[in-house]
Design a protein around this motif. Structure first.
Motif, PDB file in Angstrom:
ATOM      1  N   MET A   1       0.834  -1.200   0.000  1.00 23.66           N
ATOM      2  CA  MET A   1       0.000   0.000   0.000  1.00 23.66           C
ATOM      3  C   MET A   1       0.873   1.257   0.000  1.00 23.66           C
ATOM      4  O   MET A   1       0.567   2.245  -0.680  1.00 23.66           O
ATOM      5  N   ILE A   2       1.968   1.207   0.776  1.00 29.78           N
ATOM      6  CA  ILE A   2       2.859   2.372   0.819  1.00 29.78           C
ATOM      7  C   ILE A   2       3.536   2.549  -0.547  1.00 29.78           C
ATOM      8  O   ILE A   2       3.603   3.648  -1.085  1.00 29.78           O
TER       9      ILE A   2
ATOM     10  N   ASP B   1       1.148   3.825  -3.074  1.00 29.49           N
ATOM     11  CA  ASP B   1       0.488   5.061  -2.650  1.00 29.49           C
ATOM     12  C   ASP B   1      -1.030   4.879  -2.561  1.00 29.49           C
ATOM     13  O   ASP B   1      -1.805   5.753  -2.950  1.00 29.49           O
ATOM     14  N   GLY B   2      -1.436   3.714  -2.078  1.00 31.51           N
ATOM     15  CA  GLY B   2      -2.857   3.457  -1.848  1.00 31.51           C
ATOM     16  C   GLY B   2      -3.628   2.994  -3.067  1.00 31.51           C
ATOM     17  O   GLY B   2      -4.842   2.776  -2.990  1.00 31.51           O
TER      18      GLY B   2
END
Lengths: 504, 157
Positions: free
Chosen positions: A453-454, A457-458
């Motif tokens: 996710m990081i 960037d989602g």
């Protein structure tokens, strides 16, 4: 070649062979006791392996597990009390053979085909692992995320009962895995100020509680039976097996292949493999009506399957560091303690260790034949111990085992809580296996999920941008959609089936 | 002791909501949008969905009031007492063994458990004694697990 010789040198030492022999006897004993599973045998062995070098430690676990899975068939055959969940799949047929006065036919088939399935699975392990390890070196957090999700999904959808109940079990395991300090932000979660909980829920006491204590509670409720096992018969255990092999070669091969494949799926182990193989055997049998009434065909197929799965489960464990079932989950813990980090790199940094594991597998499966023969002969004595005497001893063993992992009574408290949870889950037809897998894979899932996710960037699209990740992701989604597709197919098939019946 | 689909669905839904609310307070990794709360929130969301699915399924099956189906054994005093005795014996072991030591506690716990299962004392006592010593010798002496010692039985360690 020199690596293989070096590995053989690590295995063929008097000490290692003695460990193999002793753990085989231990596995046989635990597996033969109804209520104690192969996973339990592994769990109880872990405190002992702390004191060993890596190769004997692995040898002890591999041998004990292989033996326990086979030995689970003994009480199943003689008393209709499957020693392990894997044996439960075909217990009806095995016990029916005993009632016909032919227990040695059932036990012989279990023994020989367990061994054959195990050897087949090992050969697949030997050939497939190094190739897969090269592929796995290219894996990033996205691929690992999907692999873990795939494993958990399989555990939910393949487990007996409804997928919704399987999901509830999985959430219990995943939630338990979130407890403690080990998380991306290093913040204590659900510890309620308890220092012991900071380290998280220890896997072994939780597992002993879920599997063994819940079984002890059930035995106390129903006040264990003291049924005496019948004599194992005078006919040779191996006599009929050559004929079974020529009569059911396809079943033996199909069971071995399917078992190994199911075992290799992260999240599915010998128990599931045995159930699926039994169902497949019945589906393709020319005499499905004989299943359940003492028919050897299902025994041959699912017997090959469960030990094949045991070897197959090591493929994801060694290659990706993702346990194929709860047994390899424990093994991964032991490997970390021994300084070996399972994953593709271990094939490059410590290849002799990997070859030693392969040799141990072959030795364990070959030793199963003579030791299994001895176990069948001695089974009557083990099974003659009344449940009413045995269960209190098992309870004490569970408490000491839970204490021994961290030398703290906190382990016993954990076992206590998870024992109640396990009992209530089984009373409500909620399978336990997904909870165990959730507990083991939870930290890995979280780490790869948050990292991905990081990195992205989602954006969830990034989870499908790399080719292998996309393939794994789509396959996982297909597994999720499978129950829905099956329902639709059945609905579509039903009216036409009705019409044809009417037409007839 | 089996809860119905509707009850299970409601419990799952409530559990999911509780996890979600509790996870709102967890911190993110500094400088990032994700952290300690990400995973519990994800679990909570899927738990809530499972709960809603179960409630919906139960409603379709005509279930309107949450219920509990009691198994036969729960209506009898004996099985209930025996189930409770397992839990009581575990707590007794946890509480007493650090004070009295492993051997006497293990012996008493095993004898009591066997008596609950109607094993005669003449059989229960020697079996429990041998088992307690065997466990102490194997775990305590061989594997060096620090089982609680008894001051008057130190010669066994």
């Amino acid at each position: 070649m020199s690596m293989i010789l070096e590995a053989a040198g690590l295995v063929f030492q008097p000490y290692v062979l003695l460990v193999i022999f002793a753990s085989a006897a231990f596995g046989m004993f635990v597996g033969a006791i109804p209520g104690l599973t192969a996973t339990m045998a592994t769990a109880l062995l872990v405190p002992v392996t702390f004191f060993m070098e890596p190769v004997p430690a692995i040898a002890a676990i591999v041998t004990a597990t292989a033996m326990a899975i086979f030995a689970g068939d003994i009480p199943g055959t003689l008393l209709r009390m499957p020693g392990t969940p894997a044996s439960a799949a075909y217990v009806q047929d095995a016990y029916a053979l005993t009632r016909k006065g032919r227990p040695e036919t059932a036990l012989g088939a279990s023994l020989v085909f367990s061994s054959l399935g195990g050897i087949f699975g090992t050969l697949v392990l030997i050939t497939a692992s190094p190739i897969l390890a090269e592929v796995a070196l290219k894996f990033s957090s996205f691929e690992y995320f999907w692999l873990v999700v795939l494993g958990l999904s399989c555990a939910v959808f393949i487990s007996p009962g409804s997928p919704a109940r399987g999901l509830i079990s999985l959430f219990i395991g995943l939630f338990a895995a979130t407890i403690g300090l080990e998380n991306p932000a290093g913040e204590p979660r659900y510890t309620f100020g308890n220092v012991e909980l900071m380290g998280g829920v220890q896997f072994i006491p939780a597992m002993i509680g879920l599997f063994a204590v819940s079984e002890v509670i059930r035995a106390f409720i129903h006040r264990g039976t003291d049924e005496k096992p019948p004599p194992t018969g005078k006919r040779g255990i191996f006599r009929e097996q050559a004929r079974n092999l020529t009569r059911y070669p396809v079943q033996a091969l199909r069971g071995s292949v399917l078992g190994t494949a199911i075992g290799a799926l992260p999240g599915a182990g010998a128990d599931i493999a045995a159930w699926i193989s039994y169902a497949v055997s019945k589906k393709f049998s020319k005499t499905p009506e004989k299943f359940g009434s003492g028919h050897v065909e299902g025994l041959v197929e699912s017997g090959s399957s469960n030990n094949g799965a045991m070897s197959g489960a090591w493929i994801p464990a060694l290659v990706f560091g993702i346990p194929g079932d709860s047994i390899t989950a424990i093994v991964i813990g032991v490997l970390y303690i021994k300084g070996i980090n399972p994953g593709p790199m271990v094939f490059i940094t410590q290849p002799q260790m990997i070859y030693a594991v392969f040799i141990v597998f072959l030795v364990a499966n070959l030793m199963m034949l003579p030791l299994g023969w001895l176990a069948i002969k001695g089974a009557r004595q083990v099974l003659s111990i009344p449940q009413r005497v045995l269960m209190p001893l098992i309870l004490m063993f569970c408490m000491v085992g839970s204490f021994a992992i961290n030398n703290s009574v906190f382990g016993i408290w954990l076992m206590f809580v998870f024992g109640i949870i396990g009992f209530l889950m089984e009373e409500n037809d909620i399978p336990i296996a997904p909870a165990i897998l959730g507990l083991v894979l939870g930290p890995m899932l979280e780490q790869n999920f948050v990292t991905s996710m990081i990195k992205s960037d989602g954006s969830f699209i990034a989870f499908f941008e790399r080719p292998i990740a996309a393939g794994l992701g789509l396959f996982t989604i297909a597994v999720w959609c499978l129950p829905l597709i099956l329902v639709l197919v059945r609905r579509k098939a039903q009216p036409s089936g009705t019409q044809s019946t009417q037409g007839n | 002791m089996r809860v119905t689909d509707l009850t299970l669905g409601l419990l799952t839904l409530l559990g999911g909501i509780a996890i979600y609310i509790s996870a709102l307070g967890f911190k993110a990794i500094p400088g990032q949008a994700y952290g300690a709360g990400t995973m519990p929130r994800a679990i909570a969301l899927v738990t809530v969905l499972t709960g809603i699915f179960l409630i919906f399924k139960a409603a379709l099956a005509g279930e309107r009031v949450p219920g509990l189906v009691l198994a036969d054994w729960t209506r009898q005093r004996g099985p209930m007492a025996r189930a409770a005795s397992v839990l009581v014996l575990i707590v007794v072991y946890i509480m007493i063994s650090p004070i009295v030591g492993f051997l006497p506690t293990a012996f008493v716990v095993m004898v009591l458990a066997m008596l609950v299962l109607r094993v005669r004392l003449l059989i229960a006592a020697p079996v429990a004694l041998v088992a307690a010593i065997a466990i102490q010798q194997s775990f305590g002496k061989l594997l060096l697990v620090p089982l609680p010692r008894s001051s008057f039985l130190t010669f066994l360690w």
